[in-house]
Design a protein around this motif. Sequence first.
Motif, PDB file in Angstrom:
ATOM      1  N   ALA A 318       0.787  -1.196  -0.109  1.00 58.17           N
ATOM      2  CA  ALA A 318      -0.014  -0.020  -0.116  1.00 58.17           C
ATOM      3  C   ALA A 318       0.865   1.401  -0.025  1.00 58.17           C
ATOM      4  O   ALA A 318       1.914   1.416   0.993  1.00 58.17           O
ATOM      5  CB  ALA A 318      -0.822  -0.025   1.203  1.00 58.17           C
ATOM      6  N   VAL A 319       0.562   2.168  -0.891  1.00 60.74           N
ATOM      7  CA  VAL A 319       1.546   3.381  -0.918  1.00 60.74           C
ATOM      8  C   VAL A 319       1.491   4.172   0.207  1.00 60.74           C
ATOM      9  O   VAL A 319       0.425   4.570   0.708  1.00 60.74           O
ATOM     10  CB  VAL A 319       0.888   4.130  -1.957  1.00 60.74           C
ATOM     11  CG1 VAL A 319       1.713   5.627  -2.283  1.00 60.74           C
ATOM     12  CG2 VAL A 319       1.019   3.518  -3.519  1.00 60.74           C
ATOM     13  N   GLY A 320       2.486   4.370   0.846  1.00 59.05           N
ATOM     14  CA  GLY A 320       2.756   5.268   2.063  1.00 59.05           C
ATOM     15  C   GLY A 320       2.726   4.406   3.214  1.00 59.05           C
ATOM     16  O   GLY A 320       2.848   4.951   4.358  1.00 59.05           O
ATOM     17  N   VAL A 321       2.402   3.302   3.338  1.00 65.79           N
ATOM     18  CA  VAL A 321       2.253   2.278   4.322  1.00 65.79           C
ATOM     19  C   VAL A 321       3.320   1.105   4.252  1.00 65.79           C
ATOM     20  O   VAL A 321       4.036   1.104   5.308  1.00 65.79           O
ATOM     21  CB  VAL A 321       0.873   1.430   4.394  1.00 65.79           C
ATOM     22  CG1 VAL A 321       0.592   0.416   5.430  1.00 65.79           C
ATOM     23  CG2 VAL A 321      -0.372   2.425   4.130  1.00 65.79           C
ATOM     24  N   GLY A 322       3.712   0.673   3.270  1.00 74.31           N
ATOM     25  CA  GLY A 322       4.824  -0.248   3.171  1.00 74.31           C
ATOM     26  C   GLY A 322       4.574  -1.641   2.298  1.00 74.31           C
ATOM     27  O   GLY A 322       3.446  -1.622   1.892  1.00 74.31           O
ATOM     28  N   THR A 323       5.554  -2.447   2.214  1.00 74.66           N
ATOM     29  CA  THR A 323       5.442  -3.528   1.445  1.00 74.66           C
ATOM     30  C   THR A 323       5.899  -4.992   2.151  1.00 74.66           C
ATOM     31  O   THR A 323       6.409  -4.864   2.887  1.00 74.66           O
ATOM     32  CB  THR A 323       6.164  -3.463   0.193  1.00 74.66           C
ATOM     33  OG1 THR A 323       6.116  -2.211  -0.371  1.00 74.66           O
ATOM     34  CG2 THR A 323       6.312  -4.385  -0.759  1.00 74.66           C
TER      35      THR A 323
END
Length: 334
Positions: A318-323
Amino acid sequence: MLRNREIQILLTILIFISLVGFTVAALLTSMVTALIVLGVSILLITCTLLFTSWRYREIGKLSGYLQQIANGDFRLDVRDNHEGELSLLKSNIYKVTKMLSEQGTVLHEDKTKLTNAISDISHQLKTPLTSMMVMADLLRDKQLDDEKRSEFTRNLQVQLERMEWLVSSLLKLSKIDARTITFKKEEIQVSSLIQTAIEPLLIPMDIKMQTYSITGEDQVTLVGDFNWITEALINIIKNCVEHTPEKGTITIHFSENALFTEIIISDNGKGISKEELPYIFKRFYKGKNASDESVGIGLAMAYSFITSQQGDIEVTSAVGVGTTFHIKFYKQVI
């Protein structure tokens, strides 16, 4: 057909036997019986010639099929549902044709892979080579000060190391594509595997003041090749380190069940958009957040190393959250 010496000999023998039979019947019985014997002999000779002629035509067809196969046409199906030597020969010709077709396909695929590998290497070496040529040209300047000379020399060394890594990586991928690598199947302690993989990345993590945590039970194991799986994990963790900001966190968790051993690697970095997720394991794909030094090969290597050893890898982000990377090594083929 009649020009064949074997047919001529056979026909001569049949005529001789018929004449002998006719003569014997005429001498011992009557002329009527002799004529009957002669008529039956002529009928048998005619049937023999018709049958031989048919065999010649079938063999001629097979000869034509073989000529087409020799010319590279492997689409022919000469099989039939009849019994006999010719049908058996047709079936064997079909089997050989299928085998040659499969071998031709494999050779074509190998040639395509080799061409692509050479193309990939040439394309990726072009940029560092151009940069090195410019710096080498600047180093020829006798008026260049020592500081600049030292900087250019250092940059040349960096580019050479990058080229060495790139060629080595591409050759590894090419060997996997060509199935020329034999992976070991040994029991690996996952905790030791992860410690080995994260060790080369401790300095980059320290520079960015990142922290990491590893959780899992010591008895968790998987079956595979220690060195290749280690390299795959290094590339994945390296990707997390590069895309996680300063003071970020890398989390690694591993576990085991009856079906598979799972390793989960997470970061709280920039994340990957939904549009990019399907392509991150493609060779030479660079995402929007990739650095200028990236060539888009690290995750492709990791994917090849893992999937070639009865493993699977998935990613959620999720963009801005992490991978998060989910890696599974199955205990049996499902």
